[in-house]
Every structure is written in C-alpha cells, then in structure tokens.
Write a protein that holds these residues in place. Structure first.
Motif, short mmCIF file in Angstrom:
data_model
loop_
_atom_site.label_atom_id
_atom_site.label_comp_id
_atom_site.label_asym_id
_atom_site.label_seq_id
_atom_site.Cartn_x
_atom_site.Cartn_y
_atom_site.Cartn_z
N VAL A 53 8.00 1.51 12.31
CA VAL A 53 7.29 1.20 11.08
C VAL A 53 6.39 2.35 10.68
O VAL A 53 6.11 3.25 11.48
N THR A 54 5.92 2.29 9.44
CA THR A 54 4.92 3.21 8.94
C THR A 54 3.62 2.43 8.76
O THR A 54 3.63 1.35 8.17
N LEU A 55 2.53 2.94 9.29
CA LEU A 55 1.24 2.28 9.16
C LEU A 55 0.56 2.77 7.90
O LEU A 55 0.44 3.98 7.67
N LEU A 56 0.10 1.84 7.07
CA LEU A 56 -0.56 2.16 5.81
C LEU A 56 -2.06 1.97 5.95
O LEU A 56 -2.52 1.15 6.74
N ASN A 57 -2.82 2.70 5.15
CA ASN A 57 -4.27 2.57 5.13
C ASN A 57 -4.63 1.44 4.17
O ASN A 57 -4.54 1.61 2.96
N GLN A 58 -5.01 0.29 4.72
CA GLN A 58 -5.24 -0.88 3.87
C GLN A 58 -6.39 -0.68 2.90
O GLN A 58 -6.34 -1.16 1.76
N ARG A 59 -7.42 0.03 3.29
CA ARG A 59 -8.56 0.26 2.41
C ARG A 59 -8.16 1.09 1.19
O ARG A 59 -8.55 0.78 0.07
N LYS A 60 -7.38 2.12 1.42
CA LYS A 60 -6.93 2.97 0.31
C LYS A 60 -5.98 2.23 -0.63
O LYS A 60 -5.79 2.64 -1.76
N LEU A 61 -5.41 1.13 -0.15
CA LEU A 61 -4.54 0.31 -0.98
C LEU A 61 -5.30 -0.85 -1.64
O LEU A 61 -4.70 -1.71 -2.29
N GLY A 62 -6.63 -0.86 -1.48
CA GLY A 62 -7.44 -1.88 -2.12
C GLY A 62 -7.51 -3.19 -1.37
O GLY A 62 -7.98 -4.19 -1.91
N LEU A 63 -7.07 -3.22 -0.12
CA LEU A 63 -7.13 -4.43 0.70
C LEU A 63 -8.37 -4.33 1.58
O LEU A 63 -8.32 -3.89 2.72
N THR A 64 -9.51 -4.73 1.03
CA THR A 64 -10.80 -4.47 1.67
C THR A 64 -11.34 -5.62 2.51
O THR A 64 -12.34 -5.46 3.19
N LEU A 65 -10.68 -6.77 2.47
CA LEU A 65 -11.20 -7.92 3.21
C LEU A 65 -10.18 -8.36 4.27
O LEU A 65 -9.03 -8.65 3.95
N THR A 66 -10.63 -8.39 5.52
CA THR A 66 -9.81 -8.91 6.61
C THR A 66 -10.51 -10.14 7.17
O THR A 66 -11.70 -10.08 7.51
N ALA A 67 -9.77 -11.24 7.24
CA ALA A 67 -10.31 -12.49 7.77
C ALA A 67 -9.53 -12.87 9.03
O ALA A 67 -8.31 -12.73 9.08
N PHE A 68 -10.26 -13.33 10.02
CA PHE A 68 -9.67 -13.92 11.22
C PHE A 68 -9.95 -15.41 11.13
O PHE A 68 -11.11 -15.82 11.08
N ILE A 69 -8.89 -16.20 11.09
CA ILE A 69 -9.04 -17.63 10.84
C ILE A 69 -8.56 -18.42 12.05
O ILE A 69 -7.43 -18.25 12.50
#
Length: 162
Positions: A53-69
């Motif tokens: 796989v290729t790992l993407l930078n989530q912050r640079k893609l605008g995905l700024t919130l990570t939740a652990f549920i």
C-alpha cells in the motif's frame, strides 16, 4: 514457509519502502535480481506479504479528526457481530475495527474524518443506528506520537540464530 535471513531482510526493506524496484531491493539484500524476485513471489504466494500500500498524509488531505470509539453490543451472538462488522467495513471513514476483550466495550473502532461536524454525522447518522449498538464512548486524538506500520521481525532473527 521457512524464512531465512535473506527473506527477513527482504521483509524489513519492503516494510520501509514497498516502492523499491526489484533491482534496488536485490542490491539492498545482497541477491541478484532473479532470485530476489522469486523470493518476493514466494512471500506473496505464502500470504506473508498480505498486500502493498501507499501511506497518505491524512492531515494534508484535510482529515484532521481521528476518533477512537469503544462500542458495546446488546447481544454477543455471531449474527449480531456479523451485521455490525459488515456495516463497519462498508464505511470509508472507518480506518480499523477490532473485536476486543478486557474492557466494557466489545469493539474498538478508529474513524478518520474532516472535522467534528463530520464525526457527528457519522456517529448519529450511521453508528448509533446500527441494530444492537447499545453504548458508544468516543476519545479523540490530540497528537500522534508515533505511527509505525512495520511489524517487528526480531523474533524471526532470534529463531534463526538458535
């Protein structure tokens, strides 16, 4: 499949950079290209290499919130779990789902979204509507200290040295 030092070297190298060409990989592990390619194919066919796989930078893609549920279910039956797990795998926001023990929750789910509004949409529009979900406890990532993708292989090296 029995692994030797060269196999472990191949696995170590491709965990760091799966885009290496066969020539680059063979140079790094000290093999000629043909045997290196044969070993890679054997590692893939045996299932030791699951996928690349290729790992993407989530912050640079605008995905700024990570939740652990942490999610609790009303019944611990195979059909209830199967429905829940199937739905979870269909949601693109869901990064990982684990059935856990030793907690009051049954599942630990990691969700990545743009912001709190998107999280609320996911939580209220999808997650809490799943039949059997009785409890949801969310925690939010403040700062990621480390995010290792490579698996430790030192136990394999120790086995070879015995």
């Amino acid at each position: 499949m029995h692994l030797d030092r060269i196999d472990i070297s191949i696995l170590t190298e491709i965990q760091q950079d799966s885009s290496l060409t066969n020539q680059e990989l063979s140079d790094r592990v000290g093999l000629s290209p043909s045997p290196c390619l044969r070993r890679m194919k054997a590692l893939e066919e045996s299932g030791i290499i699951d996928r690349r796989v290729t790992l993407l930078n989530q912050r640079k893609l605008g995905l700024t919130l990570t939740a652990f549920i942490q999610i609790s279910m009303d019944r611990h039956t195979p059909d209830r779990f199967e429905v829940f797990e199937t739905l979870m795998t269909s949601y693109p926001e869901v990064k990982s789902v684990s059935l856990v023990t030793g907690q009051s929750a049954d599942y630990l789910v990691e969700v990545v979204v743009e912001d709190m509004d998107k999280y609320q949409e996911f939580l209220l529009g999808r997650l809490t509507r799943i039949e059997g979900v009785t409890g949801v406890h969310s925690s939010f990532l403040l700062r990621k200290i480390m995010n290792r993708t490579a698996l430790p292989l030192t136990h394999l090296v120790q086995t070879i040295n015995k």
